[in-house]
Design a protein around this motif. Sequence first.
Motif, short mmCIF file in Angstrom:
data_model
loop_
_atom_site.label_atom_id
_atom_site.label_comp_id
_atom_site.label_asym_id
_atom_site.label_seq_id
_atom_site.Cartn_x
_atom_site.Cartn_y
_atom_site.Cartn_z
N SER B 21 -4.13 6.91 -6.15
CA SER B 21 -4.41 7.67 -4.93
C SER B 21 -3.29 7.44 -3.92
CB SER B 21 -5.75 7.20 -4.35
OG SER B 21 -5.78 7.40 -2.95
N PRO B 22 -3.00 8.47 -3.08
CA PRO B 22 -1.99 8.24 -2.03
C PRO B 22 -2.44 7.16 -1.03
CG PRO B 22 -3.11 10.38 -1.75
CD PRO B 22 -3.53 9.84 -3.07
N TRP B 23 -3.74 6.87 -1.08
CA TRP B 23 -4.28 5.81 -0.21
C TRP B 23 -3.65 4.44 -0.53
CZ3 TRP B 23 -10.15 4.10 -0.68
CH2 TRP B 23 -10.46 3.20 0.34
N ALA B 24 -3.37 4.22 -1.82
CA ALA B 24 -2.98 2.88 -2.29
C ALA B 24 -1.80 2.29 -1.51
CB ALA B 24 -2.67 2.93 -3.79
N ARG B 25 -0.81 3.15 -1.26
CA ARG B 25 0.40 2.65 -0.62
C ARG B 25 0.16 2.22 0.84
NH1 ARG B 25 4.23 2.17 2.00
NH2 ARG B 25 5.53 3.65 3.15
N TRP B 26 -0.92 2.75 1.44
CA TRP B 26 -1.18 2.51 2.87
C TRP B 26 -2.25 1.46 3.10
CZ3 TRP B 26 2.03 4.88 6.33
CH2 TRP B 26 2.87 5.85 5.78
N GLN B 27 -2.87 1.03 2.02
CA GLN B 27 -3.87 -0.02 2.17
C GLN B 27 -3.19 -1.38 2.08
OE1 GLN B 27 -7.09 -0.73 -0.86
NE2 GLN B 27 -8.39 -0.22 0.89
N VAL B 28 -3.57 -2.26 2.99
CA VAL B 28 -3.01 -3.60 2.95
C VAL B 28 -3.91 -4.45 2.06
CG1 VAL B 28 -2.27 -5.58 4.33
CG2 VAL B 28 -2.14 -3.27 5.30
#
Lengths: 290, 290
Positions: B21-28
């Motif tokens: 998911s594109p979310w992965a890169r923005w989750q810490v």
Amino acid sequence: MNTRNGKDQALFQALHAPADSPWARWQVGPGRRQVRLKDFDPGDKPFSKGSKAEDQARVLALAREIDGLQNLFYADGRHKLLVILQGTDTSGKDGTIRGVFGQTSPLGVHTVGWKAPTEPERAHDYLWRIHQQVPAAGHITVFNRSHYEDVLVPVVNGWITPEQTKQRYQHINDFERLLAETGTVVLKFMLHIGFDEQRERLQERVDDVTKHWKFSLGDLEVRKQWTDYQKAYEDLLEATSTAWAPWTVVPANSKTHRNLMIATIVRDTLQALDLRFPPEDPALKGLRVE
Amino acid sequence: MNTRNGKDQALFQALHAPADSPWARWQVGPGRRQVRLKDFDPGDKPFSKGSKAEDQARVLALAREIDGLQNLFYADGRHKLLVILQGTDTSGKDGTIRGVFGQTSPLGVHTVGWKAPTEPERAHDYLWRIHQQVPAAGHITVFNRSHYEDVLVPVVNGWITPEQTKQRYQHINDFERLLAETGTVVLKFMLHIGFDEQRERLQERVDDVTKHWKFSLGDLEVRKQWTDYQKAYEDLLEATSTAWAPWTVVPANSKTHRNLMIATIVRDTLQALDLRFPPEDPALKGLRVE
């Protein structure tokens, strides 16, 4: 109790139905005697102007208008708005909140669903928990049920005497006067459905598995007390319709009409408050942000 | 601190971005070291798939989906959802609430806007007032600012020592672990805008008289501490991204994209919870309402 305080005239005015509005006939004016719910037809649609689809479109438009007005109401910051929704099981309190305030940012509207009091709540007077949840300046709060349950359930079940009930009406009127005189617009709606309509709505909850969670067998016990509850509502409508917080009976067999009527009154009330943005701050004139 | 409790695996899973998911890169992720906000471009639009108008239409569709899921979330009644929005002035916290939850009945979403603590609040520990406002079963609460202000303002202004700050990170992680292990899904979003973007947004508030009420000269003082705040954010993102409550950095220069990203994550998280209506009540089978 029914006299007006001069300086609150403007605020009180916003609360009262103009004589030429369909609202007028459904508002219980202060000092009105002999309120009989059978004089109010729950199937009536005084605010309807067309087909159901047209009315639904108007509800949506009103809900969006209320969203815009809420923003201004918050910026203005001079008033508070308390909307009280009362009515028997299935009378449509949840649906009203969704229909009327479903277009408003949750930032602007806070809902409180009142249930049977908890033990620490019962250890205080019955307005103690209510007072904690009244709206702050610029805020809109919707009560889903309210302190009026305290002059319904105990009355119908005979837990308090008629003298105690009268005392409570007075407490409530005094409490709401405090709220009104300190800037709270108190709008009270009694959602009025018929006995047959309730049967259908309860049956629907029984028949639809995805609605079981909304239903309890206790609802049927309460339904058996229908006549007593109608009487208790008549008494409270008569006793607590004040100049500072009059009741409006809402014919609610039609869900669309119910939302249309309440959304119209909420919109009109907000408009009547002459809301405005705070005056320009001279310190900001020509200021450049670095 | 970063280990998972087996029985909470399902709930924790809903909190974590799938790798594709594109979310992965923005989750810490928990245990991530050396979080640098300059590695996150506030102008990026990882969730955008078309024109601005298309993205706006998707936000609206998602907001409506969230409304439907909220209803089921309430009926299901097994979980609580806490959404925490943090970010500097003008980063878009209010706009996010309107965009993501503006289609949800106010019955289903409760917003708490945290301001500087009052005197009675300061007389307690700093999590005391927070704990009172966490969601109950079936409820969604959105924090507009939060307890994270207590590891931002006092840190930047030097009111607490680095040791005290570390203590607070631990308190917060322990507190959020309590929430998570008792059924609360904690979603934390840091709305990330650029320094230039903030200048434009503040200037707009100065120039538009109807936005003066959103502006205070103190905002300019806080802006002067921009670098210190970014550093304090980096430190807290690193210290409080746990397995039970990880942070997500949201590129927020574009308001539409910000809403799109958060609405998508909220929708996906609700869907991952495998919500269902409570089982059929056998006592209701064939029951006729009289």
